[in-house]
Design a protein around this motif. Structure first.
Motif, PDB file in Angstrom:
ATOM      1  N   LEU A 111      16.201 -16.910  51.747  1.00  0.00           N
ATOM      2  CA  LEU A 111      17.102 -15.957  51.100  1.00  0.00           C
ATOM      3  C   LEU A 111      18.290 -16.668  50.465  1.00  0.00           C
ATOM      4  CD1 LEU A 111      17.078 -13.144  53.826  1.00  0.00           C
ATOM      5  CD2 LEU A 111      15.708 -13.293  51.726  1.00  0.00           C
ATOM      6  N   ASP A 112      18.836 -17.680  51.165  1.00  0.00           N
ATOM      7  CA  ASP A 112      19.966 -18.435  50.613  1.00  0.00           C
ATOM      8  C   ASP A 112      19.569 -19.215  49.365  1.00  0.00           C
ATOM      9  OD1 ASP A 112      21.585 -17.452  52.585  1.00  0.00           O
ATOM     10  OD2 ASP A 112      21.531 -19.256  53.828  1.00  0.00           O
ATOM     11  N   SER A 113      18.290 -19.606  49.299  1.00  0.00           N
ATOM     12  CA  SER A 113      17.793 -20.360  48.138  1.00  0.00           C
ATOM     13  C   SER A 113      17.253 -19.440  47.052  1.00  0.00           C
ATOM     14  CB  SER A 113      16.692 -21.334  48.579  1.00  0.00           C
ATOM     15  OG  SER A 113      17.169 -22.242  49.541  1.00  0.00           O
ATOM     16  N   GLN A 114      17.446 -18.128  47.255  1.00  0.00           N
ATOM     17  CA  GLN A 114      17.001 -17.108  46.299  1.00  0.00           C
ATOM     18  C   GLN A 114      15.495 -17.201  46.049  1.00  0.00           C
ATOM     19  OE1 GLN A 114      19.546 -17.523  42.845  1.00  0.00           O
ATOM     20  NE2 GLN A 114      21.226 -16.443  43.843  1.00  0.00           N
ATOM     21  N   ARG A 115      14.753 -17.424  47.121  1.00  0.00           N
ATOM     22  CA  ARG A 115      13.291 -17.449  47.047  1.00  0.00           C
ATOM     23  C   ARG A 115      12.730 -16.164  47.643  1.00  0.00           C
ATOM     24  NH1 ARG A 115      10.601 -22.947  47.158  1.00  0.00           N
ATOM     25  NH2 ARG A 115      12.180 -24.442  46.509  1.00  0.00           N
ATOM     26  N   ASP A 116      11.626 -15.717  47.111  1.00  0.00           N
ATOM     27  CA  ASP A 116      10.958 -14.532  47.624  1.00  0.00           C
ATOM     28  C   ASP A 116       9.969 -14.970  48.701  1.00  0.00           C
ATOM     29  OD1 ASP A 116       9.685 -12.198  48.184  1.00  0.00           O
ATOM     30  OD2 ASP A 116       8.917 -11.852  46.162  1.00  0.00           O
ATOM     31  N   PRO A 117      10.211 -14.672  49.970  1.00  0.00           N
ATOM     32  CA  PRO A 117       9.305 -15.119  51.031  1.00  0.00           C
ATOM     33  C   PRO A 117       7.885 -14.606  50.877  1.00  0.00           C
ATOM     34  CG  PRO A 117      11.384 -14.303  51.940  1.00  0.00           C
ATOM     35  CD  PRO A 117      11.359 -13.911  50.496  1.00  0.00           C
ATOM     36  N   ASP A 118       7.707 -13.460  50.185  1.00  0.00           N
ATOM     37  CA  ASP A 118       6.374 -12.887  50.037  1.00  0.00           C
ATOM     38  C   ASP A 118       5.547 -13.559  48.954  1.00  0.00           C
ATOM     39  OD1 ASP A 118       6.788 -11.014  52.044  1.00  0.00           O
ATOM     40  OD2 ASP A 118       7.684  -9.563  50.665  1.00  0.00           O
ATOM     41  N   SER A 119       6.196 -14.289  48.062  1.00  0.00           N
ATOM     42  CA  SER A 119       5.456 -14.890  46.948  1.00  0.00           C
ATOM     43  C   SER A 119       5.565 -16.406  46.906  1.00  0.00           C
ATOM     44  CB  SER A 119       5.948 -14.311  45.615  1.00  0.00           C
ATOM     45  OG  SER A 119       7.336 -14.572  45.434  1.00  0.00           O
ATOM     46  N   ASP A 120       6.585 -16.974  47.540  1.00  0.00           N
ATOM     47  CA  ASP A 120       6.773 -18.426  47.503  1.00  0.00           C
ATOM     48  C   ASP A 120       5.973 -19.068  48.630  1.00  0.00           C
ATOM     49  OD1 ASP A 120       7.680 -21.061  47.402  1.00  0.00           O
ATOM     50  OD2 ASP A 120       9.671 -20.447  46.746  1.00  0.00           O
ATOM     51  N   LEU A 121       4.982 -19.875  48.255  1.00  0.00           N
ATOM     52  CA  LEU A 121       4.113 -20.505  49.251  1.00  0.00           C
ATOM     53  C   LEU A 121       4.619 -21.866  49.691  1.00  0.00           C
ATOM     54  CD1 LEU A 121       0.607 -19.583  47.773  1.00  0.00           C
ATOM     55  CD2 LEU A 121       2.064 -18.284  49.348  1.00  0.00           C
ATOM     56  N   ASN A 122       5.749 -22.296  49.166  1.00  0.00           N
ATOM     57  CA  ASN A 122       6.347 -23.576  49.555  1.00  0.00           C
ATOM     58  C   ASN A 122       7.773 -23.336  50.023  1.00  0.00           C
ATOM     59  OD1 ASN A 122       4.156 -25.505  48.774  1.00  0.00           O
ATOM     60  ND2 ASN A 122       4.531 -24.590  46.759  1.00  0.00           N
ATOM     61  N   PRO A 123       7.960 -22.812  51.213  1.00  0.00           N
ATOM     62  CA  PRO A 123       9.304 -22.482  51.694  1.00  0.00           C
ATOM     63  C   PRO A 123      10.159 -23.721  51.892  1.00  0.00           C
ATOM     64  CG  PRO A 123       7.699 -22.286  53.474  1.00  0.00           C
ATOM     65  CD  PRO A 123       6.923 -22.505  52.212  1.00  0.00           C
ATOM     66  N   VAL A 124      11.479 -23.546  51.738  1.00  0.00           N
ATOM     67  CA  VAL A 124      12.410 -24.644  51.947  1.00  0.00           C
ATOM     68  C   VAL A 124      12.731 -24.755  53.441  1.00  0.00           C
ATOM     69  CG1 VAL A 124      13.416 -24.397  49.664  1.00  0.00           C
ATOM     70  CG2 VAL A 124      14.411 -23.145  51.592  1.00  0.00           C
ATOM     71  N   GLN A 125      13.173 -25.924  53.840  1.00  0.00           N
ATOM     72  CA  GLN A 125      13.463 -26.183  55.247  1.00  0.00           C
ATOM     73  C   GLN A 125      14.703 -25.419  55.702  1.00  0.00           C
ATOM     74  OE1 GLN A 125      14.967 -30.105  56.353  1.00  0.00           O
ATOM     75  NE2 GLN A 125      13.543 -30.180  58.078  1.00  0.00           N
ATOM     76  N   ALA A 126      14.691 -24.988  56.951  1.00  0.00           N
ATOM     77  CA  ALA A 126      15.873 -24.356  57.538  1.00  0.00           C
ATOM     78  C   ALA A 126      17.035 -25.337  57.519  1.00  0.00           C
ATOM     79  CB  ALA A 126      15.572 -23.919  58.968  1.00  0.00           C
ATOM     80  N   THR A 127      18.215 -24.855  57.174  1.00  0.00           N
ATOM     81  CA  THR A 127      19.366 -25.741  57.007  1.00  0.00           C
ATOM     82  C   THR A 127      20.000 -26.139  58.333  1.00  0.00           C
ATOM     83  OG1 THR A 127      20.767 -23.792  56.691  1.00  0.00           O
ATOM     84  CG2 THR A 127      19.881 -24.852  54.717  1.00  0.00           C
ATOM     85  N   LEU A 128      19.890 -25.304  59.355  1.00  0.00           N
ATOM     86  CA  LEU A 128      20.510 -25.593  60.646  1.00  0.00           C
ATOM     87  C   LEU A 128      19.454 -25.954  61.690  1.00  0.00           C
ATOM     88  CD1 LEU A 128      23.246 -22.820  61.005  1.00  0.00           C
ATOM     89  CD2 LEU A 128      23.565 -25.223  60.390  1.00  0.00           C
ATOM     90  N   PRO A 129      19.718 -26.967  62.509  1.00  0.00           N
ATOM     91  CA  PRO A 129      18.781 -27.299  63.590  1.00  0.00           C
ATOM     92  C   PRO A 129      18.865 -26.282  64.718  1.00  0.00           C
ATOM     93  CG  PRO A 129      20.695 -28.742  63.696  1.00  0.00           C
ATOM     94  CD  PRO A 129      20.848 -27.922  62.445  1.00  0.00           C
ATOM     95  N   LEU A 130      17.771 -26.182  65.454  1.00  0.00           N
ATOM     96  CA  LEU A 130      17.655 -25.208  66.541  1.00  0.00           C
ATOM     97  C   LEU A 130      17.564 -25.934  67.881  1.00  0.00           C
ATOM     98  CD1 LEU A 130      17.103 -22.447  67.838  1.00  0.00           C
ATOM     99  CD2 LEU A 130      14.712 -22.672  67.117  1.00  0.00           C
ATOM    100  N   GLY A 131      18.442 -25.542  68.803  1.00  0.00           N
ATOM    101  CA  GLY A 131      18.385 -26.057  70.165  1.00  0.00           C
ATOM    102  C   GLY A 131      17.830 -25.002  71.098  1.00  0.00           C
ATOM    103  N   ILE A 132      16.978 -25.423  72.038  1.00  0.00           N
ATOM    104  CA  ILE A 132      16.295 -24.482  72.924  1.00  0.00           C
ATOM    105  C   ILE A 132      16.647 -24.790  74.369  1.00  0.00           C
ATOM    106  CG2 ILE A 132      14.066 -23.555  73.640  1.00  0.00           C
ATOM    107  CD1 ILE A 132      12.945 -24.677  70.960  1.00  0.00           C
ATOM    108  N   ILE A 133      17.345 -23.877  75.026  1.00  0.00           N
ATOM    109  CA  ILE A 133      17.587 -23.975  76.462  1.00  0.00           C
ATOM    110  C   ILE A 133      16.503 -23.137  77.141  1.00  0.00           C
ATOM    111  CG2 ILE A 133      19.219 -23.635  78.338  1.00  0.00           C
ATOM    112  CD1 ILE A 133      20.177 -25.635  76.256  1.00  0.00           C
ATOM    113  N   PRO A 134      15.530 -23.763  77.816  1.00  0.00           N
ATOM    114  CA  PRO A 134      14.383 -23.005  78.337  1.00  0.00           C
ATOM    115  C   PRO A 134      14.786 -22.036  79.436  1.00  0.00           C
ATOM    116  CG  PRO A 134      14.362 -25.258  79.180  1.00  0.00           C
ATOM    117  CD  PRO A 134      15.461 -25.193  78.157  1.00  0.00           C
ATOM    118  N   ALA A 135      14.357 -20.780  79.286  1.00  0.00           N
ATOM    119  CA  ALA A 135      14.623 -19.759  80.293  1.00  0.00           C
ATOM    120  C   ALA A 135      13.527 -18.707  80.245  1.00  0.00           C
ATOM    121  CB  ALA A 135      15.995 -19.126  80.085  1.00  0.00           C
ATOM    122  N   GLY A 136      12.275 -19.163  80.096  1.00  0.00           N
ATOM    123  CA  GLY A 136      11.148 -18.251  80.024  1.00  0.00           C
ATOM    124  C   GLY A 136      10.127 -18.540  81.096  1.00  0.00           C
TER     125      GLY A 136
END
Length: 511
Positions: free
Chosen positions: A219-244
């Motif tokens: 959305l930030d890159s003004q891409r249509d997720p339903d039609s763009d088959l080459n999505p851009v990388q997420a800008t922020l890294p994700l940290g996972i604290i396991p609790a499952g």
């Protein structure tokens, strides 16, 4: 903390040198741009006899996440106090597990301690850039209060928050209220002030946040997720604290279900780029995810969702047992684009699972299957220490397609048991493993399983029915053809790629 085996410090000039006590023994301590090392000072023996020798020791600055002046304070005193020395807060690795350790360097000179602390903080700031790490200073934290027997908030406050404060990391915490809460917040709020995003929860929470971050990037890159088959990388890294209950994504990037390990990877800025898949149905994006299961995995999850009133372990075991008792294959049309590689593994080394082909060549199979799995990550867990997809990696640009044909119940149980052993799935005649970059699955319906002595299911046109999918532990109902594409390095996760979970072996709960 001793130097890792075979690791040597590159020649480096000494920046500071001083005498500190470690315990009751004085040491000659050296600071370079890469490490702090110390050697005990041994007085001369008048008799000429050699006393007991103590070896040198060292801590690498890449493993140090904080340094503080150590003071003695009276009860209730918040500031000031008598200077005792300085303390290094470090990470020590044992297998895949990271633990916090403290190195106390004692010296009552205020000026000496402040000089060392100043230099160390400057080095720690520059060290992150030298080693191409991304040490966060501002984090957005989402906590699922229902995870880990509703203890996730307590886990964060007692074990994770103190480490973040010690590392001078500022956090903005949101306790989620419902499913979809994370997605709605990430799509709407500003994320520019954060260096990373952290979730405390199970695989469902991880899946929702990972999808939200990748979707937000489109959305930030003004891409249509339903039609763009080459999505851009997420800008922020994700940290996972396991609790499952299984924490498959966390185990795949940490190798252990250990909240402290996860927190230290975040604090030290250890980043691992990870492949993800996009799931499309009827030309519209359904979700981004790491793995999916159709057939047995999807139907058992659908049954478990109907028993939400039961505790999670009992609910899972009940659903697995009931689905196993009524084991039925699904009739499917399966098409895939093979990756340009061949897997050779284990006891079946030399057995070609997929012949190298060009990326524009597609294969198609029409048949009945008990289970179909598409996994872009190894999907490690205590139940499957080598992973549900041991032949794939976090960032090889492909997914592992595992199809289990129409086998008897005893054969299917044998297949499940192999996830908890060193035996290869590819040695079973009804299991096929392929490395793919895209998959198209068109379900036709459920058919009878011969030879089990049970009532046969009546084949019917289920074009209007929904088929349950298990996507990263979340139930997704889709009635039509599903197209899955692998997208290399679509998101960055805090952690390292690991080969095997180093927690104790756990038997498969469905056997």
């Amino acid at each position: 903390m001793k130097t890792e085996k075979g690791e040597q410090e590159e020649p480096d000039s000494v920046l500071l040198r001083g005498i500190f006590k470690l315990g009751k023994i004085s040491h000659d301590v050296l600071l370079t741009s890469n490490s702090v090392s110390w050697t005990p000072i041994t007085p001369d023996n008048p008799t000429g006899e050699r006393g007991s020798e103590r070896g040198s020791d060292r801590v690498w600055l890449r493993d140090v996440f904080a340094v503080k002046v150590k003071r003695r304070r009276a009860a209730g005193q918040q500031t000031g106090g008598v200077v005792l020395g300085l303390c290094l807060f470090c990470s020590r690795r044992t297998g895949n597990t990271l633990q916090e350790v403290k190195v106390h360097l004692l010296n009552t000179s205020l000026s000496l301690c402040h000089t060392w602390v100043t230099h160390l903080k400057q080095l720690l700031t520059g060290n992150a850039h030298t080693h191409k790490q991304s040490v966060p200073r501002q984090l957005k934290v989402f906590i699922n209060p229902g995870s880990h027997k509703k203890q996730s908030v307590l886990i964060y406050r007692e074990h994770i928050a103190p480490l973040f404060r010690m590392a001078d990391i500022h956090t903005d915490i949101t306790i989620t209220e419902r499913k979809g809460h994370i997605l709605s917040l990430v799509k709407e709020c500003s994320l520019t002030q954060y260096d990373g995003v952290v979730c405390v929860g199970g695989d469902g929470t991880v899946a929702e946040l990972a999808h939200a971050l990748v979707l937000r990037a489109q959305l930030d890159s003004q891409r249509d997720p339903d039609s763009d088959l080459n999505p851009v990388q997420a800008t922020l890294p994700l940290g996972i604290i396991p609790a499952g209950s299984t924490d498959i994504v966390s185990c795949s990037v940490h190798g252990v279900r250990h909240p402290i390990t996860a927190a230290l990877h975040i604090i030290l800025g250890h980043l691992q780029q990870v492949d993800m898949c996009s799931f499309f149905s009827l030309g519209r994006l359904v979700t981004f995810g790491f793995s999916a299961m159709f057939g047995f995995g999807g139907r058992s999850l659908a049954l478990a969702e109907k028993k939400r009133w039961m505790p999670p372990p009992q609910r899972r075991d009940y659903a697995l047992a009931k689905t196993m008792a009524s084991l039925r294959p699904e009739e499917c049309q399966l098409s895939f684009l093979p990756a340009n590689q061949t897997h050779m593994s284990g006891k079946c080394r030399g057995k070609k699972l997929v012949s190298p082909v060009s990326s524009d060549q597609s294969n198609a199979v029409h048949g009945v299957f008990l289970s179909i799995s598409i996994m872009a990550i190894p999907s490690l867990s205590p139940h499957a220490p080598r992973g549900l997809a041991p032949n794939t990696r976090l960032t090889n640009g492909s997914a592992e397609l595992i199809t289990v044909g129409n086998a008897s119940r005893s054969e299917f149980i044998k297949h499940l048991k192999r996830y908890n052993s060193q035996d290869e799935q590819s040695c079973l005649s009804f299991v096929e493993t392929r490395s793919v970059t895209a998959v198209k699955l068109r379900p036709h319906g459920m058919v009878s399983c011969p030879g089990e002595g049970e009532e046969e299911a009546t084949p019917s046109d289920q074009s209007e029915s929904s088929f349950p999918w298990n996507i990263d532990g979340e139930l997704v109902e889709m009635a039509h053809e599903v197209v899955v594409r692998v997208h290399p390095r679509l998101i960055s996760l805090y952690g390292d790629e690991v080969e095997k979970v180093d927690s104790p072996t756990v038997s498969c709960s469905c056997i």
